[in-house]
Write a protein that holds these residues in place. Structure first.
Motif, mmCIF file in Angstrom:
data_model
loop_
_atom_site.group_PDB
_atom_site.id
_atom_site.type_symbol
_atom_site.label_atom_id
_atom_site.label_comp_id
_atom_site.label_asym_id
_atom_site.label_seq_id
_atom_site.Cartn_x
_atom_site.Cartn_y
_atom_site.Cartn_z
ATOM 1 N N GLY A 152 0.813 -1.213 0.000
ATOM 2 C CA GLY A 152 0.000 0.000 0.000
ATOM 3 C C GLY A 152 0.841 1.256 0.000
ATOM 4 N N VAL A 153 1.862 1.295 0.859
ATOM 5 C CA VAL A 153 2.708 2.494 0.936
ATOM 6 C C VAL A 153 3.463 2.674 -0.375
ATOM 7 N N LEU A 154 3.981 1.567 -0.903
ATOM 8 C CA LEU A 154 4.737 1.634 -2.153
ATOM 9 C C LEU A 154 3.839 2.126 -3.299
ATOM 10 N N ILE A 155 2.695 1.464 -3.455
ATOM 11 C CA ILE A 155 1.796 1.811 -4.562
ATOM 12 C C ILE A 155 1.245 3.226 -4.377
ATOM 13 N N GLY B 156 -5.480 5.955 2.915
ATOM 14 C CA GLY B 156 -4.698 6.736 3.864
ATOM 15 C C GLY B 156 -3.654 7.573 3.163
ATOM 16 N N VAL B 157 -2.929 6.951 2.253
ATOM 17 C CA VAL B 157 -1.875 7.683 1.552
ATOM 18 C C VAL B 157 -2.480 8.771 0.663
ATOM 19 N N ALA B 158 -3.644 8.465 0.089
ATOM 20 C CA ALA B 158 -4.286 9.456 -0.781
ATOM 21 C C ALA B 158 -4.816 10.638 0.024
ATOM 22 N N ASP B 159 -5.007 10.438 1.323
ATOM 23 C CA ASP B 159 -5.582 11.470 2.176
ATOM 24 C C ASP B 159 -4.564 12.531 2.573
ATOM 25 N N LEU B 160 -3.321 12.355 2.113
ATOM 26 C CA LEU B 160 -2.245 13.285 2.451
ATOM 27 C C LEU B 160 -2.678 14.725 2.188
ATOM 28 N N ASP B 161 -2.526 15.557 3.201
ATOM 29 C CA ASP B 161 -2.898 16.966 3.086
ATOM 30 C C ASP B 161 -1.985 17.655 2.065
ATOM 31 N N LEU C 122 12.411 18.448 2.305
ATOM 32 C CA LEU C 122 12.562 17.215 3.078
ATOM 33 C C LEU C 122 12.822 16.081 2.092
ATOM 34 N N GLY C 123 13.738 15.195 2.458
ATOM 35 C CA GLY C 123 14.047 14.075 1.568
ATOM 36 C C GLY C 123 12.935 13.046 1.583
ATOM 37 N N ARG C 124 13.044 12.068 0.677
ATOM 38 C CA ARG C 124 12.012 11.038 0.571
ATOM 39 C C ARG C 124 11.806 10.292 1.884
ATOM 40 N N ARG C 125 12.936 9.963 2.544
ATOM 41 C CA ARG C 125 12.825 9.173 3.763
ATOM 42 C C ARG C 125 12.132 9.962 4.861
ATOM 43 N N LEU C 126 12.513 11.231 4.995
ATOM 44 C CA LEU C 126 11.886 12.061 6.025
ATOM 45 C C LEU C 126 10.403 12.251 5.723
ATOM 46 N N GLN C 127 10.097 12.435 4.436
ATOM 47 C CA GLN C 127 8.682 12.596 4.066
ATOM 48 C C GLN C 127 7.886 11.356 4.430
ATOM 49 N N LEU C 128 8.496 10.201 4.184
ATOM 50 C CA LEU C 128 7.815 8.958 4.487
ATOM 51 C C LEU C 128 7.562 8.859 5.987
ATOM 52 N N ARG C 129 8.601 9.204 6.760
ATOM 53 C CA ARG C 129 8.537 9.027 8.214
ATOM 54 C C ARG C 129 7.590 10.049 8.866
ATOM 55 N N TYR C 130 7.676 11.297 8.438
ATOM 56 C CA TYR C 130 6.958 12.349 9.162
ATOM 57 C C TYR C 130 5.700 12.841 8.474
ATOM 58 N N LEU C 131 5.491 12.421 7.229
ATOM 59 C CA LEU C 131 4.345 12.936 6.503
ATOM 60 C C LEU C 131 3.380 11.797 6.145
ATOM 61 N N LEU C 132 3.925 10.846 5.404
ATOM 62 C CA LEU C 132 3.085 9.783 4.875
ATOM 63 C C LEU C 132 2.592 8.859 5.980
ATOM 64 N N TRP C 133 3.514 8.416 6.821
ATOM 65 C CA TRP C 133 3.166 7.414 7.816
ATOM 66 C C TRP C 133 2.132 7.925 8.823
ATOM 67 N N PRO C 134 2.369 9.123 9.407
ATOM 68 C CA PRO C 134 1.357 9.599 10.366
ATOM 69 C C PRO C 134 -0.008 9.801 9.718
ATOM 70 N N THR C 135 -0.032 10.221 8.447
ATOM 71 C CA THR C 135 -1.318 10.403 7.776
ATOM 72 C C THR C 135 -2.027 9.069 7.584
ATOM 73 N N ALA C 136 -1.224 8.059 7.213
ATOM 74 C CA ALA C 136 -1.825 6.783 6.857
ATOM 75 C C ALA C 136 -2.144 5.926 8.076
ATOM 76 N N LEU C 137 -1.509 6.236 9.214
ATOM 77 C CA LEU C 137 -1.626 5.356 10.381
ATOM 78 C C LEU C 137 -3.073 5.037 10.790
ATOM 79 N N PRO C 138 -3.939 6.045 10.911
ATOM 80 C CA PRO C 138 -5.313 5.695 11.316
ATOM 81 C C PRO C 138 -5.974 4.733 10.337
#
Lengths: 261, 257, 265
Positions: free
Chosen positions: C86-89, C148-153, C165-181
């Protein structure tokens, strides 16, 4: 007409007792345009919901058209502040306006006529087949007003109807309401937190105290019946009245009434 | 250009996957993993009109009957329960429990109670898939907008108009969500009930092929079941788009502000 | 008035218990009055007695352990695969566009259609049932993660971009918290589906577990035991659901969109 007689409303939730309305008494005679203002949290909405029969009073009573209110009375319409939520999103504009008429079993042709007239009166002729959410906020509130007009009420209650629209639209809607009231001859109670709006619109302004609410002041607005955003608001009398209301509200905010309730 | 691109994106992977399956399985000698070409040939041989009438249509009829029963029953009960706080409190834990029972385990019980006939299967499909519809209707009716409720009260809109225009339409997005989940469950229960106790139907046929080691026919049955699942889901989405047009429009509008 | 509201707060729980009690009572009385045949619908007391007997049997505990193992393994694999995919796609627009139709096609395939396949490929083993569980649960997780990933603000994304922000930081601090719920919602939905498929697989395929015990009890004519075991599977489902809800609330206590759930898909 509307009569509020020693109205008292206490909310009791989660063990906390809040006296929203202390002891409120006033009468709005047939055909009057009365505005109710007060500091925020003074129970304006509670008052309106009690008048509309949506909320039972704790003590005292409320009469609409000389009948004691125990349930939503016939011949009374309400325009809510949350226009986006008071229109049925699954109904087109015309069907929204017609729905209360269907509940009254008014014939289809007559319903259509009333809805068309009402929509034309609020400047929305030709939008009947749109869905409410396709319209701007101000237009949605016009639909809600059209619904009230088509219902042909004898009493119209409005709960801060323009609080959520932009200033330009708001001025237009204020003039619209004045003309609707003049044409229909309804008794109109208009709740607002905006002092300018209250003075500009009403024949009378009832100023409420902070909770537990009482009537702090009751003012006749002796401005000419023909009002206009430009000249009325520039009228020295307008400025004088609005200053008085403003001073009153500052006063009730500064020293809330005794807690003897 | 964009149309071409979109078509490529939409069809690229499915075509690729089928092609990979085709090539990888071509000339397969594994008895249990026949070549795709063999499976497709078996599909044409197996699912003749007679077979469709004998096995597929009865299955679909039972599915439709059970599902419609669950839909009407679930919505009706849901409106009753959702409209009343006390009824809701009374029934909530019980419904949570009944919902949590995996529906297929009820098949043996229903067989005990009402035999192995069509009635049993229809009932077990309905009983298995009613919960998401019922619980979502309850939530939907309960979550109706207060301002809209007040509007109905002040304009004295009651009875049938209120039921339809306030309660059911308010709940309809949730009802649709529940109905979608229920459709998937109904299909599962249909297949299971036919695998456990039936002398016709898709589930029965596929299991017979497996027991008779008619492996390509069995694969074709699996394909057909998958196809039915997909077609039902697509049909559902089509109906949903039509019924909830207002809902998607409103949501899209809100996002713009 | 004060008394009434204090009562009203305690009332729902009591009413709920009352509801369960009435249900139990109806099923106690109905067979005894002959409204339903007592042989096929034994009274509640006999079902509870049978449940007591089950609890005393080692075979029951072995079956419960097998079901939990099947369920847990299948759910675990589905969650890891679903979140990863899901995260990859979701994060790569091209993949998202390229897989959309495939997901739409594979997802509605009922996992029970695979039953004959896994029987011929793996026999009546736990592995067969795990395959069913994974197939059914995977889509629940994947689809929720994609939402969840599509819901990114978009504003948050633009902010992250403008601060390079690099890809890794974006994944950690942006994508993941958005998708977590959404991930947690997906896990809760997947857990329910996984339990259904675990027990179903055991029932039909005959892999060891509670489902097989139900089948055995039914064939042995031990009707109260059938009901007792069904009761257990229901309780298992309730426990899983409640447990995951508590976990969700715990993990997401900080999250602004805590109570959000995707309604339509």
């Amino acid at each position: 007409m509307l009569e509020v007689d020693h109205l008292n409303k206490v909310y009791d939730s989660h063990g906390r007792r809040v006296e929203a309305i202390g002891d409120l008494t006033f009468t709005v005679p047939e055909g009057q345009f009365a505005c109710v203002v007060g500091p925020s949290g003074c129970g304006k909405t509670t008052l309106l919901r009690t008048l509309a029969g949506l909320l039972p009073p704790t003590s005292g009573e409320v009469q609409v058209l000389r009948r004691r209110v125990t349930e939503p009375p016939a011949g009374l319409a309400v325009v809510f502040q949350e226009y986006g939520r008071s229109l049925f999103p699954w109904l087109r504009v015309r069907d929204n306006v017609e729905l209360p008429l269907r509940a009254q079993r008014i014939a289809k042709a007559r319903r259509r006529e009333l809805a068309d007239e009402a929509l034309a009166a609020v400047g929305l002729a030709g939008t009947g087949s749109a869905y409410p959410w396709q319209l701007s906020g101000g237009m949605q509130q016009r639909v809600a007003i059209a619904r009230a007009i088509a219902y042909q009420p004898r009493v119209l209650l409005m709960d801060e109807p323009f609080a959520a629209v932009d200033a330009q639209t708001r001025a237009d809607l204020e003039d619209l309401i004045r003309s609707v009231w003049q044409r229909l001859g309804v008794t109109l109670l208009f709740v607002t937190h905006d002092i300018d709006e209250a003075v500009y619109l009403g024949q009378r302004v009832v100023i409420l105290s902070a909770a537990p609410t009482r009537v702090a002041d009751d003012l006749d607005i002796d401005l000419p019946a023909d009002r206009d955003q430009l000249t009325t608001r520039a009228d020295p009398r307008f400025t004088e009245l609005r200053s008085r209301v403003y001073a009153q509200i500052q006063k009730v905010k500064a020293d809330p009434p005794g807690k003897e309730g | 250009m964009t149309l071409l691109r979109r078509t490529l994106l939409a069809l690229g992977l499915p075509v690729l996957l089928v092609a990979v399956w085709w090539w990888a399985s071509a000339g397969s000698t594994d008895f249990y993993r026949p070549a795709l070409s063999t499976i497709l040939a078996a599909f044409a041989d197996t699912w003749t009109w007679d077979r469709v009438r004998a096995d597929v249509l009865p299955s679909l009829a039972r599915l439709a009957a059970g599902y419609l029963l669950a839909l009407t029953g679930g919505v009706a009960l849901g409106v009753l329960i959702g409209g009343n706080r006390h009824v809701r409190a009374f029934l909530e834990p019980l419904l949570e429990f009944l919902r949590a029972i995996p529906p297929p385990v009820l098949v043996p019980v229903f067989i005990l109670l009402s035999g192995v006939g069509d009635r049993t299967k229809v009932l077990v499909i309905a009983f298995g898939c009613v919960w998401p519809i019922l619980l979502n209707t309850v939530e939907g009716v309960r979550g109706r907008d207060e301002v809209l409720s007040d509007t109905c009260r002040t304009y004295r809109i009651g009875g049938g108009l209120r039921l339809w225009h306030l309660l059911l339409r308010s709940a309809s997005p949730r009802i649709v969500t529940g109905a979608r989940q229920a459709l998937a469950i109904a299909l599962i229960v249909m297949v299971i009930s036919e695998m456990i106790a039936a002398d016709n139907g898709l589930g029965f046929a596929v299991l017979q092929f497996q027991r008779g080691f008619q492996i390509p026919a069995m694969w074709s049955g699996v394909l057909l079941l998958g196809l039915i699942g997909v077609l039902l889901a697509w049909g559902f989405r089509w109906a949903e788009r039509r019924m909830l047009g207002w809902y998607y429009g409103q949501r899209a509008g809100r996002r713009e502000w | 008035m004060t008394r009434a509201t204090a009562g009203a707060r305690a009332a729902p729980a009591l009413l709920g218990l009352l509801g369960l009690a009435v249900f139990a009572l109806v099923f106690e009385v109905a067979p005894r009055l002959g409204v339903v045949p007592a042989d096929y619908a034994p009274p509640t007391s006999r079902v509870l007695a049978a449940a007591g007997e089950q609890v005393g049997r080692p075979a029951f505990w072995a079956a419960l352990a097998d079901t939990l193992l099947t369920w847990g393994t299948g759910l675990g694999i589905a969650v890891v695969a679903g979140v990863g995919a899901g995260v990859l796609i979701g994060a790569v627009p091209f993949l998202r566009a390229a897989t959309a139709t495939t997901v739409e096609f594979l997802r509605p395939i009922p996992s029970v259609a695979l039953i004959p396949l896994v029987i011929v490929l793996y026999g009546s083993t736990i592995r067969s049932t795990v395959v069913l569980v994974v197939y059914a649960a995977f889509w629940q997780v994947l689809v929720q993660v994609l939402y969840g990933v599509a819901d990114l603000d978009p504003v948050a994304r633009d902010t992250a971009r403008s601060y390079r922000l690099g890809r890794r930081l974006q994944l950690r601090y942006l994508l993941w918290p958005t998708a977590l719920p959404y991930v947690l919602t997906g896990i809760r939905l997947a857990a329910a589906v996984a339990l259904i498929l675990a027990v179903t697989g055991e029932l039909v395929i005959g892999s060891p577990g509670l489902g097989k015990e139900i089948d055995l009890a039914q064939q042995g004519g031990a009707v109260p035991a059938v009901y007792a075991l069904i009761l257990v599977t229901g309780l298992l489902g309730v426990l899983a659901n409640v447990g995951l809800r508590v976990l969700e609330r715990h993990v997401l206590a900080w999250h602004p969109s805590s109570r959000r759930e995707v309604t339509p898909s």
